[in-house]
Scaffold this motif. Structure first.
Motif, PDB file in Angstrom:
ATOM      1  N   ARG A  56       0.866  -1.171   0.000  1.00 47.64           N
ATOM      2  CA  ARG A  56       0.000   0.000   0.000  1.00 47.64           C
ATOM      3  C   ARG A  56       0.900   1.216   0.000  1.00 47.64           C
ATOM      4  O   ARG A  56       1.673   1.425   0.929  1.00 47.64           O
ATOM      5  N   PRO A 138      -5.741   7.058  -3.572  1.00 50.38           N
ATOM      6  CA  PRO A 138      -5.753   5.808  -4.328  1.00 50.38           C
ATOM      7  C   PRO A 138      -4.387   5.445  -4.893  1.00 50.38           C
ATOM      8  O   PRO A 138      -3.509   6.295  -5.034  1.00 50.38           O
ATOM      9  N   GLU A 139      -4.227   4.178  -5.219  1.00 50.06           N
ATOM     10  CA  GLU A 139      -3.035   3.721  -5.914  1.00 50.06           C
ATOM     11  C   GLU A 139      -3.040   4.291  -7.339  1.00 50.06           C
ATOM     12  O   GLU A 139      -4.090   4.314  -7.995  1.00 50.06           O
ATOM     13  N   SER A 142      -4.491   2.071 -10.086  1.00 53.60           N
ATOM     14  CA  SER A 142      -5.830   1.545  -9.859  1.00 53.60           C
ATOM     15  C   SER A 142      -6.858   2.369 -10.636  1.00 53.60           C
ATOM     16  O   SER A 142      -6.606   3.516 -11.017  1.00 53.60           O
ATOM     17  N   PRO A 143      -8.051   1.818 -10.852  1.00 54.68           N
ATOM     18  CA  PRO A 143      -9.108   2.558 -11.553  1.00 54.68           C
ATOM     19  C   PRO A 143      -9.568   3.800 -10.804  1.00 54.68           C
ATOM     20  O   PRO A 143     -10.193   4.689 -11.404  1.00 54.68           O
ATOM     21  N   ASP A 144      -9.285   3.887  -9.504  1.00 57.15           N
ATOM     22  CA  ASP A 144      -9.725   5.036  -8.712  1.00 57.15           C
ATOM     23  C   ASP A 144      -8.914   6.297  -8.991  1.00 57.15           C
ATOM     24  O   ASP A 144      -9.333   7.396  -8.613  1.00 57.15           O
ATOM     25  N   ARG A 210       0.526   7.002 -14.872  1.00 57.85           N
ATOM     26  CA  ARG A 210       0.384   5.540 -14.954  1.00 57.85           C
ATOM     27  C   ARG A 210       1.434   4.944 -15.886  1.00 57.85           C
ATOM     28  O   ARG A 210       2.033   3.899 -15.584  1.00 57.85           O
TER      29      ARG A 210
END
Length: 276
Positions: A56, A138-139, A142-144, A210
């Motif tokens: 995380r 969020p990561e 990730s989609p978030d 990303r």
């Protein structure tokens, strides 16, 4: 400092050697890390089996088998110069090798940290409730994590866009290196106020972040002075850096000279022609 790709590279490197293994012995040579090694660390670990490693942000999570219900997982942070590596019985510890977790097959999970800014501690609850993790964004893979999130959180913010992107409450793991690279790919001046970046440009920035992080993970992280992977190999992403650490050199796009500035007390390199 190891950033998200370096920590993810470490997780992937050590996982095949430690997951499913039972802990035979724990040796702590130095307890004075950023957070002192817990007093019951050695006793509570021996005889327990390691589950599937997680991550995380820049924290590694190491789940453990029962019976200690209140001691179900470890939270490990590498700090400024720490590394987790795999060693074998008979491999003599070096200076700054502070913790050894000896496994049932003779392999050792060894923590090395010259500056002692890292730590290992018990995870309090789970990644959603531990106070060190609960407020993280969020990561980035990730989609978030989206350009729309960046746009929404940035409205009215006068803070420069680079430190805004590096805020762990906005998104985790986009440190100085990767923020600089993402802003270059997105063509955004790091000095621009976060609240003055358009929705369209934030979409490009999220995609660029990303892309940069995924590439760094694939190549094993960025080569920093102190970083090596879990198997002792250096990272290689530094060979592809466009701006970070290249002040005064030619821009790979326009051949103009890259400029060095300071933002949020951090050095930042950018191209004044390509980034507006």
């Amino acid at each position: 400092m190891p950033e998200l790709p370096e920590v993810e590279t470490t997780r992937r490197g050590i996982a095949p050697y430690v997951e499913g293994r039972e802990i035979n012995e724990v040796i702590v040579r130095e307890r004075r890390l950023r957070t002192p090694v817990p007093a019951d660390f050695e006793q509570a670990l021996v005889g327990r089996r390691i589950g599937e490693l997680g991550r995380r942000a820049k924290y590694l999570t190491i789940p453990l088998s029962e019976p200690h219900a209140e001691r179900r997982a470890l939270l490990w942070h590498l700090g400024m110069s720490g590394s987790l590596r795999i060693a074998r019985l008979g491999d003599l510890p070096k200076k700054h090798d502070h913790v050894d977790v000896v496994l049932d097959d003779g392999m050792i999970l060894r923590y090395h940290d010259p500056r002692r800014f890292g730590f290992v501690d018990w995870l309090q609850g789970d990644v959603r409730s531990d106070p060190r993790l609960a407020k993280l964004g969020p990561e980035p893979l990730s989609p978030d994590f989206t350009g729309e999130r960046l746009y929404r959180l940035s409205r009215g913010r006068r803070l420069a866009v680079k430190p805004f992107l590096m805020d762990n409450a906005v998104v985790v793991g986009v440190g100085n290196i990767y923020a600089a690279e993402a802003l270059f790919l997105a063509g955004i001046d790091p000095r621009r106020a976060a609240g003055r970046v358009s929705r369209e440009r934030y979409a490009r920035l999220a995609a660029a972040a990303r892309e940069v992080l995924a590439a760094a993970i694939t190549q094993g992280g960025t080569t920093l002075r102190d970083f090596v992977s879990g198997t002792g190999e250096p990272g290689y992403f530094a060979q592809r850096l466009n701006v970070y650490g290249r002040a005064g050199q030619a821009c790979r796009r326009c051949s103009g000279e890259l400029r060095l500035i300071t933002l949020g007390q951090r050095a930042s390199v950018f191209c004044a022609h390509c980034q507006t």
